[in-house]
Scaffold this motif. Structure first.
Motif, PDB file in Angstrom:
ATOM      1  N   GLY A 152      20.256  54.484  30.513  1.00  0.00           N
ATOM      2  CA  GLY A 152      19.542  55.656  29.665  1.00  0.00           C
ATOM      3  C   GLY A 152      18.593  55.423  28.605  1.00  0.00           C
ATOM      4  O   GLY A 152      18.483  55.797  27.565  1.00  0.00           O
ATOM      5  N   CYS A 153      17.249  55.203  29.116  1.00  0.00           N
ATOM      6  CA  CYS A 153      16.282  54.667  28.570  1.00  0.00           C
ATOM      7  C   CYS A 153      15.606  56.096  27.990  1.00  0.00           C
ATOM      8  O   CYS A 153      14.692  56.161  27.201  1.00  0.00           O
ATOM      9  N   GLU A 154      15.924  57.186  28.580  1.00  0.00           N
ATOM     10  CA  GLU A 154      15.286  58.441  28.212  1.00  0.00           C
ATOM     11  C   GLU A 154      15.572  58.821  27.016  1.00  0.00           C
ATOM     12  O   GLU A 154      14.929  59.811  26.310  1.00  0.00           O
ATOM     13  N   THR A 155      16.922  58.577  26.564  1.00  0.00           N
ATOM     14  CA  THR A 155      17.486  59.098  25.352  1.00  0.00           C
ATOM     15  C   THR A 155      17.201  58.146  24.048  1.00  0.00           C
ATOM     16  O   THR A 155      17.374  58.358  23.044  1.00  0.00           O
ATOM     17  N   GLN A 156      16.566  56.897  24.281  1.00  0.00           N
ATOM     18  CA  GLN A 156      16.142  56.037  23.231  1.00  0.00           C
ATOM     19  C   GLN A 156      15.040  56.355  22.867  1.00  0.00           C
ATOM     20  O   GLN A 156      14.104  56.921  23.256  1.00  0.00           O
ATOM     21  N   THR A 157      14.809  55.808  21.327  1.00  0.00           N
ATOM     22  CA  THR A 157      13.653  56.012  20.774  1.00  0.00           C
ATOM     23  C   THR A 157      12.579  54.848  20.932  1.00  0.00           C
ATOM     24  O   THR A 157      12.953  54.030  21.770  1.00  0.00           O
ATOM     25  N   GLU A 158      11.355  55.122  20.581  1.00  0.00           N
ATOM     26  CA  GLU A 158      10.499  54.114  21.004  1.00  0.00           C
ATOM     27  C   GLU A 158      10.568  52.777  20.681  1.00  0.00           C
ATOM     28  O   GLU A 158      10.820  51.684  21.307  1.00  0.00           O
ATOM     29  N   GLY A 159      11.501  52.551  19.312  1.00  0.00           N
ATOM     30  CA  GLY A 159      11.802  51.372  18.809  1.00  0.00           C
ATOM     31  C   GLY A 159      12.951  50.720  19.524  1.00  0.00           C
ATOM     32  O   GLY A 159      13.026  49.672  19.670  1.00  0.00           O
ATOM     33  N   GLN A 160      13.770  51.389  20.175  1.00  0.00           N
ATOM     34  CA  GLN A 160      15.067  50.946  20.807  1.00  0.00           C
ATOM     35  C   GLN A 160      14.522  50.539  22.307  1.00  0.00           C
ATOM     36  O   GLN A 160      15.043  49.424  22.666  1.00  0.00           O
ATOM     37  N   GLN A 161      13.552  51.340  22.648  1.00  0.00           N
ATOM     38  CA  GLN A 161      13.002  50.861  24.115  1.00  0.00           C
ATOM     39  C   GLN A 161      12.384  49.845  23.967  1.00  0.00           C
ATOM     40  O   GLN A 161      12.500  48.770  24.890  1.00  0.00           O
ATOM     41  N   ARG A 162      11.378  49.385  22.872  1.00  0.00           N
ATOM     42  CA  ARG A 162      10.904  48.247  22.914  1.00  0.00           C
ATOM     43  C   ARG A 162      11.713  47.043  22.441  1.00  0.00           C
ATOM     44  O   ARG A 162      11.651  45.895  23.104  1.00  0.00           O
TER      45      ARG A 162
ATOM     46  N   LEU B 129      15.392  36.791  20.336  1.00  0.00           N
ATOM     47  CA  LEU B 129      14.061  36.655  19.643  1.00  0.00           C
ATOM     48  C   LEU B 129      13.435  37.899  20.332  1.00  0.00           C
ATOM     49  O   LEU B 129      12.605  38.840  19.582  1.00  0.00           O
ATOM     50  N   GLY B 130      13.541  38.314  21.517  1.00  0.00           N
ATOM     51  CA  GLY B 130      12.880  39.175  22.044  1.00  0.00           C
ATOM     52  C   GLY B 130      13.335  40.792  21.593  1.00  0.00           C
ATOM     53  O   GLY B 130      12.406  41.563  21.342  1.00  0.00           O
ATOM     54  N   ALA B 131      14.318  40.975  21.158  1.00  0.00           N
ATOM     55  CA  ALA B 131      14.809  42.131  20.813  1.00  0.00           C
ATOM     56  C   ALA B 131      14.104  42.428  19.399  1.00  0.00           C
ATOM     57  O   ALA B 131      13.748  43.419  18.998  1.00  0.00           O
ATOM     58  N   VAL B 132      14.174  41.178  18.550  1.00  0.00           N
ATOM     59  CA  VAL B 132      13.487  41.320  17.127  1.00  0.00           C
ATOM     60  C   VAL B 132      12.269  41.570  17.153  1.00  0.00           C
ATOM     61  O   VAL B 132      11.766  42.437  16.294  1.00  0.00           O
ATOM     62  N   VAL B 133      11.437  40.982  17.929  1.00  0.00           N
ATOM     63  CA  VAL B 133      10.088  41.060  17.990  1.00  0.00           C
ATOM     64  C   VAL B 133       9.671  42.132  18.850  1.00  0.00           C
ATOM     65  O   VAL B 133       8.933  43.107  18.115  1.00  0.00           O
ATOM     66  N   GLY B 134      10.349  42.899  19.533  1.00  0.00           N
ATOM     67  CA  GLY B 134      10.142  44.081  20.233  1.00  0.00           C
ATOM     68  C   GLY B 134      10.380  45.262  19.188  1.00  0.00           C
ATOM     69  O   GLY B 134       9.606  46.180  18.986  1.00  0.00           O
ATOM     70  N   SER B 135      11.441  45.123  18.359  1.00  0.00           N
ATOM     71  CA  SER B 135      11.655  46.223  17.391  1.00  0.00           C
ATOM     72  C   SER B 135      10.845  46.080  16.359  1.00  0.00           C
ATOM     73  O   SER B 135      10.396  46.993  15.576  1.00  0.00           O
ATOM     74  N   ALA B 136      10.446  44.950  15.572  1.00  0.00           N
ATOM     75  CA  ALA B 136       9.422  44.632  14.582  1.00  0.00           C
ATOM     76  C   ALA B 136       8.205  45.043  14.829  1.00  0.00           C
ATOM     77  O   ALA B 136       7.255  45.431  13.981  1.00  0.00           O
ATOM     78  N   THR B 137       7.665  44.925  16.189  1.00  0.00           N
ATOM     79  CA  THR B 137       6.371  45.544  16.482  1.00  0.00           C
ATOM     80  C   THR B 137       5.918  46.988  17.035  1.00  0.00           C
ATOM     81  O   THR B 137       4.936  47.277  17.222  1.00  0.00           O
ATOM     82  N   THR B 138       7.029  47.809  16.814  1.00  0.00           N
ATOM     83  CA  THR B 138       7.088  49.156  16.795  1.00  0.00           C
ATOM     84  C   THR B 138       6.240  49.863  15.954  1.00  0.00           C
ATOM     85  O   THR B 138       6.323  49.855  14.762  1.00  0.00           O
ATOM     86  N   PRO B 139       5.207  50.480  16.181  1.00  0.00           N
ATOM     87  CA  PRO B 139       4.308  51.082  15.221  1.00  0.00           C
ATOM     88  C   PRO B 139       4.742  52.183  14.602  1.00  0.00           C
ATOM     89  O   PRO B 139       5.500  53.108  15.427  1.00  0.00           O
ATOM     90  N   GLN B 140       4.734  52.323  13.227  1.00  0.00           N
ATOM     91  CA  GLN B 140       5.084  53.486  12.762  1.00  0.00           C
ATOM     92  C   GLN B 140       4.057  54.554  12.731  1.00  0.00           C
ATOM     93  O   GLN B 140       2.931  54.557  12.707  1.00  0.00           O
TER      94      GLN B 140
END
Length: 105
Positions: A18-28, A64-75
């Motif tokens: 279910g990627c459709e119900t995720q926020t952009e940060g969760q998807q990243r 590491l990928g999850a942390v980087v993907g979440s941290a690079t989500t633009p506000q």
């Protein structure tokens, strides 16, 4: 061979979940975890040459990928809250104004 099929099944399930119900940060974060896990598994296998190294590399890369993907989500511009002080000394929070975004604070 059985481990490869299990890893492939887990990766495909995670990719199709279910990627459709995720926020952009969760998807990243999810995308970062998948890419990091795959890369970490390859690096672990190349370095150690055994299953233990591959699993450790995959887990480390996914984390590491999850942390980087979440941290690079633009506000988004209206989502940041700043602290202000009124003329009576009371501190309150409100959406940041243009001074924050321009660096003039």
């Amino acid at each position: 061979m059985m481990i490869k099929k299990a890893i492939l099944a887990v990766l495909m399930t995670a990719a199709l979940a279910g990627c459709e119900t995720q926020t952009e940060g969760q998807q990243r974060a999810t995308t970062g975890a998948l890419i990091g896990g795959a890369g970490g598994a390859l690096v672990g296998q190349a370095i150690g040459g055994n299953t233990k190294s591959t699993v450790i590399g995959a887990a480390s890369g996914a984390l590491l990928g999850a942390v980087v993907g979440s941290a690079t989500t633009p506000q988004r511009r209206g989502d940041q809250l700043c602290r202000y002080q009124d003329r009576y000394g009371r501190i309150y929070t409100a959406p940041c104004d243009d001074r924050y975004y321009n660096g003039d604070y």
